[in-house]
Design an enzyme around this catalytic site. Structure first.
Site, short mmCIF file in Angstrom:
data_model
loop_
_atom_site.label_atom_id
_atom_site.label_comp_id
_atom_site.label_asym_id
_atom_site.label_seq_id
_atom_site.Cartn_x
_atom_site.Cartn_y
_atom_site.Cartn_z
N LEU A 51 0.82 -1.21 0.00
CA LEU A 51 0.00 0.00 0.00
C LEU A 51 0.85 1.26 0.00
O LEU A 51 0.43 2.31 -0.47
CB LEU A 51 -0.91 0.03 1.24
CG LEU A 51 -2.01 -1.02 1.30
CD1 LEU A 51 -2.69 -1.01 2.65
CD2 LEU A 51 -3.04 -0.77 0.20
N GLY A 52 2.03 1.17 0.60
CA GLY A 52 2.87 2.35 0.65
C GLY A 52 4.10 2.10 1.48
O GLY A 52 4.25 1.05 2.13
N GLY A 81 6.58 4.05 4.38
CA GLY A 81 6.69 5.21 5.25
C GLY A 81 8.01 5.21 6.00
O GLY A 81 8.87 4.36 5.74
N ALA A 82 8.13 6.13 6.91
CA ALA A 82 9.38 6.29 7.64
C ALA A 82 9.71 5.04 8.45
O ALA A 82 10.87 4.76 8.74
CB ALA A 82 9.27 7.48 8.57
N GLY A 137 8.54 1.83 7.76
CA GLY A 137 8.47 0.55 7.08
C GLY A 137 7.45 0.54 5.96
O GLY A 137 6.87 1.57 5.62
N VAL A 157 3.93 -0.88 4.11
CA VAL A 157 2.57 -1.24 4.52
C VAL A 157 1.92 -2.12 3.45
O VAL A 157 2.05 -1.84 2.25
CB VAL A 157 1.71 0.03 4.73
CG1 VAL A 157 0.36 -0.35 5.31
CG2 VAL A 157 2.43 1.01 5.63
N LYS A 191 1.75 -3.17 8.78
CA LYS A 191 2.99 -2.41 8.60
C LYS A 191 4.17 -3.25 9.10
O LYS A 191 4.18 -3.65 10.27
CB LYS A 191 2.90 -1.08 9.35
CG LYS A 191 4.21 -0.31 9.41
CD LYS A 191 4.05 1.06 10.03
CE LYS A 191 3.38 1.97 9.05
NZ LYS A 191 3.50 3.39 9.38
N ASP A 218 5.65 14.21 12.69
CA ASP A 218 5.71 14.06 11.23
C ASP A 218 4.31 14.23 10.61
O ASP A 218 3.84 13.39 9.87
CB ASP A 218 6.30 12.68 10.88
CG ASP A 218 6.82 12.64 9.43
OD1 ASP A 218 6.86 13.71 8.78
OD2 ASP A 218 7.16 11.55 8.96
#
Ligand SMILES: *[C@@H]1O[C@H](CO)[C@@H](O)[C@H](O)[C@H]1NC(C)=O
Ligand SMILES: *[C@@H]1O[C@H](CO)[C@@H](O)[C@H](O)[C@H]1NC(C)=O
Ligand SMILES: *[C@@H]1O[C@H](CO)[C@@H](O)[C@H](O)[C@H]1NC(C)=O
Ligand SMILES: *[C@@H]1O[C@H](CO)[C@@H](O)[C@H](O)[C@H]1NC(C)=O
Ligand SMILES: *[C@@H]1O[C@H](CO)[C@@H](O)[C@H](O)[C@H]1NC(C)=O
Ligand SMILES: *[C@@H]1O[C@H](CO)[C@@H](O)[C@H](O)[C@H]1NC(C)=O
Ligand SMILES: *[C@@H]1O[C@H](CO)[C@@H](O)[C@H](O)[C@H]1NC(C)=O
Ligand SMILES: *[C@@H]1O[C@H](CO)[C@@H](O)[C@H](O)[C@H]1NC(C)=O
Ligand SMILES: *[C@@H]1O[C@H](CO)[C@@H](O)[C@H](O)[C@H]1NC(C)=O
Ligand SMILES: *[C@@H]1O[C@H](CO)[C@@H](O)[C@H](O)[C@H]1NC(C)=O
Ligand SMILES: *[C@@H]1O[C@H](CO)[C@@H](O)[C@H](O)[C@H]1NC(C)=O
Ligand SMILES: *[C@@H]1O[C@H](CO)[C@@H](O)[C@H](O)[C@H]1NC(C)=O
Length: 741
Positions: free
Chosen positions: A458-459, A461-462, A464, A466, A480, A575
């Protein structure tokens, strides 16, 4: 016990003396609470002597004909009550009180020698000389009551009593003035028109006017040549010994004519100086105001204030917040102005100027000396506390603004939140409380199955990557996989997660479970079907509508407020950016990734750490190695807010020179009054747009202490508080450049 005994004694002697019916006393006679306490007039209507007050006795005159013994005169009313050992003697020097053996206090002041005294049927207690000439009479020293045949002479006053059972001097006075006017004031106020709350209007009548009450209940003002200046009540009520009248300035500050007609055993009101019980100035104490409810007066505190004595609301109110030190730099974040419409107050300003309602508030908010402001007919009047003589008057256009410490607001919000949480928990009890509070633990294998081998990413991020997954109960989740996490024990890991799991807010992504399995650390969150705010906002096809944008801004604001102030452990997100805000199927924004970077306990809000967060959104203090507080999130939120309402990224290298950095462009437009340029194509509500721009500019102030708290931000977004014009911005560009460096 003692009190009961005294009561018994009192009533016993009372009847004993009544049977004697002696109205006259001669030299050498004495009265005492326990032995011969009182002397009755020959009709038995009036009595003079000791009466019970509190735990002791006072000396006075009361109407004894009616079971409710109405005191009409009190000697030395402000002295403490006497013990049962007190005695009262009639001597040639008049009435002498011996509170205890050896002490002597004169009750009457006379220049001739007294030889007898009498309680007259008029209610007048008199001392005679040997020629039976009156040398002293209680009628010349009224306290709170006039009886028929008694006059209020020029320069004389009546004072109300503290209460029906405490006959000390109360809060109100009635004065027969030398200008001919009969006027009421609160005690301890200056005797000028501004403080008067009743006046007979006879101020041109000149000196020596008197207030007369006659036997037939006629209350009137006379000038010195016996001309009827004004009739307060009409003549013609039946006049005979079985009818008793009195005029009393009551505890509530209103003076009334009462009658007790033949055969009745209670008082009825013949006439009142006012029917509005909020009229007497100061009926409610300092910092409170009077409202009429069903013709009764009700006292309420100023917003942010609390009653000093819950048992005696007329004592007034005191601040229910600590104001702290006043620095004009910080005043915006520590105080707010509360409006109170249709209320009038003592007009006691230290500064008066013509302005608008809005500016009046701002002017007071920005002035350390100002504690409240009255806005009356285009005039702003700055005042200091306490506020006096407040009352609500629906036909009055005055608006009072009261400066209140914002701590109060926190309390209200927290209170609401607690109620909400409680309801929520109790509602869910039957559905299984465990899931609500406790985290589900998964093995790595289970999560591998849930995500079908980490198939759909899905994406990133900072913390890890997802993946999308589906639990065995068909719930869709986001899993995640944490990367580069500190290797800590399961218990500590779980503790931190429990903290996150306890945050329940509709604008926060819910953590459902975790995996602590060998080296693997994974988190399971609820799934948000509409992706991130960044995708939603910056995509080219359809921009969110204006209403959607306003709703999203508020939602994010409330989510951050919850993290900062309303959850058990304060969480600084560090963040905040559109990529970290997810959209659920109803387009409700939910903040993700909170609580992972660092859980800051509220007593450790100031820590020095390396820069975290994302370029373009991080607050300048990160680069200056200044302490990081919740205000860092406020800064990031400010940037996001401007991005949301303008539907563009803060940095757009494709834009024309002046517009590359959104916040600089917004600032320019704001300063030049050209906000229209920012949303040329839209159905934007201009007023709301301007309001949100102002909020955004406050949030991105370089100095963290100038930025408002999140609660203030939310209140400003909701439109419940007015927003002052933000200070002239200090080089946003430099902080952007710094952030990019
Ligand atoms: C009290 O004294 C006055 C004057 O001497 C007298 O007229 C009156 O009758 C006396 N009253 C009583 C009850 O003795
Ligand atoms: C009556 O009220 C006054 C003023 O409030 C107070 O000082 C006094 O103690 C009271 N007296 C009694 C008997 O309660
Ligand atoms: C006013 O009251 C005084 C005292 O009671 C009385 O002497 C006088 O006659 C009264 N005046 C009028 C005009 O009634
Ligand atoms: C008021 O009364 C006083 C004392 O009786 C007298 O000296 C004064 O002249 C009177 N004033 C007027 C205006 O009648
Ligand atoms: C009392 O009032 C009447 C009527 O206004 C006036 O004629 C008279 O002079 C007044 N008396 C005094 C002493 O002012
Ligand atoms: C006031 O009352 C008196 C006595 O009843 C009467 O003579 C007079 O006319 C009244 N004055 C007014 C203004 O009503
Ligand atoms: C006093 O007045 C009342 C009512 O007006 C009447 O009933 C009563 O008989 C009167 N009493 C005397 C003693 O005149
Ligand atoms: C008090 O007086 C009113 C009339 O004014 C009457 O209706 C009522 O019954 C009286 N109450 C008592 C206890 O006497
Ligand atoms: C005053 O403050 C206390 C503690 O902050 C709070 O519990 C109380 O509800 C407040 N009272 C009012 C009237 O706001
Ligand atoms: C302020 O306003 C008041 C009434 O609204 C007006 O009378 C006064 O002249 C104004 N003062 C100034 C200095 O404008
Ligand atoms: C939100 O997601 C749902 C389901 O994924 C989709 O049907 C809908 O069009 C999305 N809404 C928006 C405004 O993108
Ligand atoms: C940048 O501007 C050019 C020309 O104005 C346009 O074709 C292009 O789509 C823009 N790119 C972005 C990312 O907005």
């Amino acid at each position: 016990m003692a009190a009961i005994l005294l009561l018994l004694l009192f009533s016993t002697f009372h009847t004993a003396i009544a049977q004697h019916g002696s109205a006259n006393i001669s030299l050498g006679s004495s009265l005492s609470p326990t032995n011969n306490p009182s002397l009755f007039s020959s009709s038995g209507n009036f009595a003079f002597g000791f009466f019970l007050e509190g735990n002791g006795f006072l000396i006075g005159i009361w109407i004894s004909k009616i079971p409710e013994k109405k005191v009409v005169w009190t000697a030395n009313r402000d002295d403490p009550p006497l013990s049962r050992d007190a005695t009262l003697h009639l001597t040639v020097d008049g009435l002498i009180l011996q509170p205890t053996e050896g002490q002597e206090i004169p009750i009457t002041t006379i220049s001739q020698s007294a030889s007898s005294a009498s309680m007259l049927d008029s209610g007048n207690f008199v001392l005679y000389d040997s020629q039976m000439k009156i040398i002293w009479q209680s009628f010349d020293y009224p306290t709170d009551t006039l009886l028929p045949g008694q006059q209020l002479m020029v320069g004389k006053e009546l004072y109300s009593s503290v209460s029906e059972t405490n006959h000390s001097t109360g809060k109100f006075q009635l004065i027969m003035q030398h200008d001919g006017n009969l006027v009421q004031y609160p005690v301890a106020s200056s005797l000028t028109a501004a403080y008067a709350y009743y006046s007979s209007g006879t101020f041109t009548a000149g000196d020596n006017v008197t207030l007369n009450l006659s036997d037939d209940g006629h209350l009137y003002l006379l000038n010195s040549t016996d001309f009827y200046l004004k009739n307060l009540t009409n003549a013609g009520l039946p006049a005979n010994q079985s009818n008793i009248y009195r005029m009393t300035i009551d505890v509530d500050g209103i003076f009334r004519l009462y009658s007790c007609l033949n055969g009745n055993s209670n008082w009825s009101i013949q006439w009142s100086s006012s029917n509005d019980k909020c009229d007497p100035k100061g009926i409610c104490g300092l910092n409170s105001y009077c409202t009429l409810n069903d013709e009764q007066s009700v006292c309420s505190c100023l917003p942010g204030f609390d009653f000093i004595e819950q048992d005696d609301l007329s004592m007034g109110c005191q601040k229910n917040f600590t104001s702290g030190s006043c620095q004009s730099q910080k005043i915006l974040t520590t105080f707010t102005m509360y409006p109170l419409e249709n209320t009038i107050w003592e007009n006691n300003p230290y500064s008066i100027f013509n302005t608008t309602k809005e500016y009046c508030q701002e002017a007071c908010l920005g002035d350390c000396n100002c504690e409240a402001a009255l806005f009356i007919d285009g005039q702003c009047r700055k005042q200091k506390l306490p506020m006096r003589y407040g009352r609500r008057k629906l036909d009055d256009s005055t608006i009072a603004f009261v400066k209140v410490g914002t701590r109060i607001i926190t309390c209200i919000l927290i209170y609401r939140h607690r109620v909400w949480t409680y309801k929520k928990i109790s509602n869910q009890r039957s559905m299984g409380l465990t899931e609500d509070i406790f985290l589900q633990s998964f093995s790595y294998d289970e999560l591998e199955k849930v995500t079908e081998g980490f198939k759909e990413e899905l994406g990133k991020g900072a913390f890890g990557t997802v993946f999308k997954g589906t639990l065995s109960d068909h719930r869709v989740v986001a899993v995640k996989r944490l990367e580069n996490v500190v290797n800590e024990g399961e218990r500590q890991f779980r503790n931190e997660l429990t903290m996150i799991a306890r945050t329940h807010h509709k604008n926060l992504v819910r953590l459902l479970g975790y995996c602590y399995d060998g080296q693997n650390r994974l988190l399971v969150y609820e799934y948000m079907s509409n992706g991130s705010l960044a995708e939603f906002l910056f995509r080219l096809e359809r921009h969110p509508t204006w209403d959607e944008r306003v709703r999203i801004s508020l939602g994010i604001g409330r989510g951050i407020l919850y993290l900062h102030e309303e959850c058990e452990t304060q969480i600084i997100h560090c963040d905040i950016k559109p990529q970290n805000v997810l959209m659920d199927k109803d387009l409700c924004p939910k903040i993700a990734d909170f609580g992972l970077s660092k859980l800051l306990k509220s007593d450790q809000t100031r820590t020095f750490t390396g820069v975290r967060g994302t370029t373009g959104y991080v607050a300048p203090e990160w680069y200056r190695r200044l302490p990081i507080t919740v205000k860092a999130d406020v800064y990031s939120f400010g940037i996001v807010l401007l991005e949301i309402i303008c539907c563009r990224k803060n940095l757009d290298t494709n834009a024309s020179m002046d517009e590359i950095v959104l916040v600089n462009w917004v600032c320019d437009c704001f300063e030049k009054g050209e906000l229209d340029l920012l949303n040329a194509d839209e159905e934007v509500d201009k007023k709301t747009f301007e309001r949100i721009v102002k909020v955004g500019l406050w949030c991105i102030q370089n100095d963290p202490s100038l930025r408002p708290s999140m609660k203030k931000v939310v209140l400003m977004l909701e439109g419940t508080v007015d927003i002052p014009v933000p200070p002239s911005p200090t080089s946003f560009l430099s902080s952007i450049i710094a952030s990019s460096g």
